[in-house]
Scaffold this motif. Structure first.
Motif, PDB file in Angstrom:
ATOM      1  N   VAL A  98       0.850  -1.193   0.000  1.00  0.00           N
ATOM      2  CA  VAL A  98       0.000   0.000   0.000  1.00  0.00           C
ATOM      3  C   VAL A  98       0.881   1.237   0.000  1.00  0.00           C
ATOM      4  O   VAL A  98       2.084   1.174   0.262  1.00  0.00           O
ATOM      5  CB  VAL A  98      -0.958   0.020   1.214  1.00  0.00           C
ATOM      6  CG1 VAL A  98      -1.860  -1.206   1.208  1.00  0.00           C
ATOM      7  CG2 VAL A  98      -0.188   0.095   2.520  1.00  0.00           C
ATOM      8  N   SER A  99       0.288   2.368  -0.282  1.00  0.00           N
ATOM      9  CA  SER A  99       1.042   3.620  -0.398  1.00  0.00           C
ATOM     10  C   SER A  99       1.632   4.051   0.940  1.00  0.00           C
ATOM     11  O   SER A  99       0.998   3.928   1.990  1.00  0.00           O
ATOM     12  CB  SER A  99       0.123   4.722  -0.929  1.00  0.00           C
ATOM     13  OG  SER A  99       0.738   5.982  -0.809  1.00  0.00           O
ATOM     14  N   SER A 100       2.867   4.603   0.892  1.00  0.00           N
ATOM     15  CA  SER A 100       3.494   5.116   2.110  1.00  0.00           C
ATOM     16  C   SER A 100       2.712   6.296   2.684  1.00  0.00           C
ATOM     17  O   SER A 100       2.816   6.593   3.885  1.00  0.00           O
ATOM     18  CB  SER A 100       4.939   5.534   1.822  1.00  0.00           C
ATOM     19  OG  SER A 100       4.974   6.554   0.835  1.00  0.00           O
ATOM     20  N   ALA A 101       1.912   6.959   1.836  1.00  0.00           N
ATOM     21  CA  ALA A 101       1.096   8.072   2.330  1.00  0.00           C
ATOM     22  C   ALA A 101       0.072   7.608   3.364  1.00  0.00           C
ATOM     23  O   ALA A 101      -0.362   8.390   4.223  1.00  0.00           O
ATOM     24  CB  ALA A 101       0.376   8.740   1.168  1.00  0.00           C
ATOM     25  N   LEU A 102      -0.289   6.321   3.314  1.00  0.00           N
ATOM     26  CA  LEU A 102      -1.254   5.798   4.272  1.00  0.00           C
ATOM     27  C   LEU A 102      -0.682   5.722   5.688  1.00  0.00           C
ATOM     28  O   LEU A 102      -1.437   5.686   6.653  1.00  0.00           O
ATOM     29  CB  LEU A 102      -1.747   4.416   3.836  1.00  0.00           C
ATOM     30  CG  LEU A 102      -2.770   4.407   2.693  1.00  0.00           C
ATOM     31  CD1 LEU A 102      -3.170   2.977   2.351  1.00  0.00           C
ATOM     32  CD2 LEU A 102      -3.997   5.226   3.060  1.00  0.00           C
ATOM     33  N   ILE A 103       0.643   5.670   5.807  1.00  0.00           N
ATOM     34  CA  ILE A 103       1.235   5.679   7.147  1.00  0.00           C
ATOM     35  C   ILE A 103       0.921   6.995   7.832  1.00  0.00           C
ATOM     36  O   ILE A 103       0.505   7.022   9.002  1.00  0.00           O
ATOM     37  CB  ILE A 103       2.761   5.454   7.066  1.00  0.00           C
ATOM     38  CG1 ILE A 103       3.051   4.030   6.572  1.00  0.00           C
ATOM     39  CG2 ILE A 103       3.428   5.703   8.425  1.00  0.00           C
ATOM     40  CD1 ILE A 103       4.522   3.702   6.417  1.00  0.00           C
ATOM     41  N   LYS A 104       1.083   8.103   7.098  1.00  0.00           N
ATOM     42  CA  LYS A 104       0.749   9.409   7.662  1.00  0.00           C
ATOM     43  C   LYS A 104      -0.746   9.519   7.911  1.00  0.00           C
ATOM     44  O   LYS A 104      -1.188  10.049   8.940  1.00  0.00           O
ATOM     45  CB  LYS A 104       1.212  10.524   6.728  1.00  0.00           C
ATOM     46  CG  LYS A 104       0.981  11.914   7.296  1.00  0.00           C
ATOM     47  CD  LYS A 104       1.584  13.000   6.411  1.00  0.00           C
ATOM     48  CE  LYS A 104       1.371  14.380   7.030  1.00  0.00           C
ATOM     49  NZ  LYS A 104       1.957  15.454   6.189  1.00  0.00           N
ATOM     50  N   TYR A 105      -1.534   8.981   6.998  1.00  0.00           N
ATOM     51  CA  TYR A 105      -2.996   9.067   7.123  1.00  0.00           C
ATOM     52  C   TYR A 105      -3.495   8.313   8.362  1.00  0.00           C
ATOM     53  O   TYR A 105      -4.318   8.824   9.126  1.00  0.00           O
ATOM     54  CB  TYR A 105      -3.651   8.487   5.865  1.00  0.00           C
ATOM     55  CG  TYR A 105      -5.144   8.383   5.946  1.00  0.00           C
ATOM     56  CD1 TYR A 105      -5.952   9.509   5.813  1.00  0.00           C
ATOM     57  CD2 TYR A 105      -5.764   7.146   6.168  1.00  0.00           C
ATOM     58  CE1 TYR A 105      -7.336   9.411   5.895  1.00  0.00           C
ATOM     59  CE2 TYR A 105      -7.143   7.048   6.257  1.00  0.00           C
ATOM     60  CZ  TYR A 105      -7.919   8.178   6.118  1.00  0.00           C
ATOM     61  OH  TYR A 105      -9.289   8.081   6.207  1.00  0.00           O
ATOM     62  N   HIS A 106      -2.987   7.099   8.561  1.00  0.00           N
ATOM     63  CA  HIS A 106      -3.471   6.261   9.663  1.00  0.00           C
ATOM     64  C   HIS A 106      -2.781   6.551  10.990  1.00  0.00           C
ATOM     65  O   HIS A 106      -3.405   6.463  12.052  1.00  0.00           O
ATOM     66  CB  HIS A 106      -3.270   4.781   9.330  1.00  0.00           C
ATOM     67  CG  HIS A 106      -4.216   4.249   8.305  1.00  0.00           C
ATOM     68  ND1 HIS A 106      -5.576   4.266   8.461  1.00  0.00           N
ATOM     69  CD2 HIS A 106      -3.980   3.663   7.097  1.00  0.00           C
ATOM     70  CE1 HIS A 106      -6.162   3.714   7.402  1.00  0.00           C
ATOM     71  NE2 HIS A 106      -5.211   3.348   6.557  1.00  0.00           N
ATOM     72  N   PHE A 107      -1.476   6.847  10.939  1.00  0.00           N
ATOM     73  CA  PHE A 107      -0.687   6.875  12.177  1.00  0.00           C
ATOM     74  C   PHE A 107       0.025   8.208  12.441  1.00  0.00           C
ATOM     75  O   PHE A 107       0.584   8.391  13.519  1.00  0.00           O
ATOM     76  CB  PHE A 107       0.371   5.758  12.146  1.00  0.00           C
ATOM     77  CG  PHE A 107      -0.199   4.401  11.863  1.00  0.00           C
ATOM     78  CD1 PHE A 107      -0.855   3.689  12.853  1.00  0.00           C
ATOM     79  CD2 PHE A 107      -0.087   3.821  10.603  1.00  0.00           C
ATOM     80  CE1 PHE A 107      -1.385   2.433  12.601  1.00  0.00           C
ATOM     81  CE2 PHE A 107      -0.602   2.561  10.343  1.00  0.00           C
ATOM     82  CZ  PHE A 107      -1.257   1.861  11.335  1.00  0.00           C
ATOM     83  N   GLY A 108       0.044   9.097  11.463  1.00  0.00           N
ATOM     84  CA  GLY A 108       0.729  10.382  11.635  1.00  0.00           C
ATOM     85  C   GLY A 108       2.177  10.340  11.203  1.00  0.00           C
ATOM     86  O   GLY A 108       2.663  11.229  10.503  1.00  0.00           O
ATOM     87  N   HIS A 109       2.896   9.279  11.615  1.00  0.00           N
ATOM     88  CA  HIS A 109       4.320   9.108  11.273  1.00  0.00           C
ATOM     89  C   HIS A 109       4.715   7.677  11.615  1.00  0.00           C
ATOM     90  O   HIS A 109       3.898   6.902  12.144  1.00  0.00           O
ATOM     91  CB  HIS A 109       5.189  10.111  12.041  1.00  0.00           C
ATOM     92  CG  HIS A 109       4.788  10.285  13.477  1.00  0.00           C
ATOM     93  ND1 HIS A 109       4.881   9.288  14.422  1.00  0.00           N
ATOM     94  CD2 HIS A 109       4.231  11.344  14.116  1.00  0.00           C
ATOM     95  CE1 HIS A 109       4.446   9.713  15.592  1.00  0.00           C
ATOM     96  NE2 HIS A 109       4.026  10.958  15.425  1.00  0.00           N
ATOM     97  N   LYS A 110       5.957   7.319  11.317  1.00  0.00           N
ATOM     98  CA  LYS A 110       6.387   5.933  11.530  1.00  0.00           C
ATOM     99  C   LYS A 110       6.312   5.539  13.003  1.00  0.00           C
ATOM    100  O   LYS A 110       5.882   4.418  13.331  1.00  0.00           O
ATOM    101  CB  LYS A 110       7.817   5.722  11.016  1.00  0.00           C
ATOM    102  CG  LYS A 110       8.223   4.242  11.020  1.00  0.00           C
ATOM    103  CD  LYS A 110       9.642   4.028  10.541  1.00  0.00           C
ATOM    104  CE  LYS A 110      10.640   4.339  11.639  1.00  0.00           C
ATOM    105  NZ  LYS A 110      12.020   3.919  11.289  1.00  0.00           N
TER     106      LYS A 110
END
Length: 212
Positions: A47-59
């Motif tokens: 899935v897109s790395s942009a979803l990490i920011k969308y779901h969790f804010g950051h790593k």
């Protein structure tokens, strides 16, 4: 009433969140390290790395959510164990072995916990509220049951928590010592079981109303 499209969107969003956590877990297990990048996780999850920011804010948000998921599942099992009709010593035996099994199943868990505890005040707060406090409460309930039955002496729940978690955490945190001090190359199932039973005996004898 939610439309079919809205329900599908929520389901897809939930799947993306789960995929990202599963990918991060798999990568850390394979590499024996928590040093994984956003792009590594996205590539592995598909899935897109942009979803990490969308779901969790950051790593770090993803890693914290993963930790809460792993330990949260363990706490649910512990809370179920508290309600079971069995003697308190057997409940604690199952609990202690269960804690060891979680560390064994997720070999990066100790490093992840130590990293997140030093990463931010928000992470420390969430770990304390969502992990430490519920586990303390469940352990305290079992200790109180054992005391009421005459099986345990009066035990400080905080001390008990640190004894169990510390003994489990350090075993895996100090794996390097096994190789150079004891000639053991890796933690296997038989060693984990042997250590677990020794730990159970040590702790239960230590808190018993009549040791031994």
């Amino acid at each position: 009433m939610a439309t079919v499209a809205a329900v599908a969107d929520r389901r897809c969003a939930g799947l993306g969140r789960a995929q990202l956590m599963e990918a991060a877990s798999a990568l850390m297990t394979e590499r024996g390290s928590i040093d994984v990048s956003i792009h590594d996780i996205a590539r592995r999850s598909g899935v897109s790395s942009a979803l990490i920011k969308y779901h969790f804010g950051h790593k770090d948000g993803l890693l914290l959510a993963l930790l809460e998921k792993i330990v949260g599942d363990s706490i649910l099992r512990l809370e179920t164990l508290v309600q079971r009709d069995m003697p308190a010593p057997e409940k604690l035996r199952l609990h202690i072995l269960g804690v060891l099994n979680v560390y064994y199943r997720y070999p990066y868990l100790n490093r992840l916990m130590h990293y997140l505890l030093s990463s931010s005040e928000e992470a420390r707060r969430r770990i304390s509220v969502n992990i430490v406090k519920p586990m303390l409460a469940a352990q305290a309930a079992i200790l109180e049951q054992g005391k009421a039955a005459g099986a345990f002496r009066d035990v400080n729940p905080m001390s008990f928590y640190f004894h169990v978690i510390g003994a489990s955490d350090h075993l895996f945190y100090g794996l390097f010592a096994m190789k150079y001090a004891f000639g053991i190359e890796e933690m296997g199932e038989s060693l984990k079981q042997s250590y677990g039973e020794d730990l159970v005996r040590t702790i239960l004898n230590g808190i018993a109303a009549k040791p031994g």
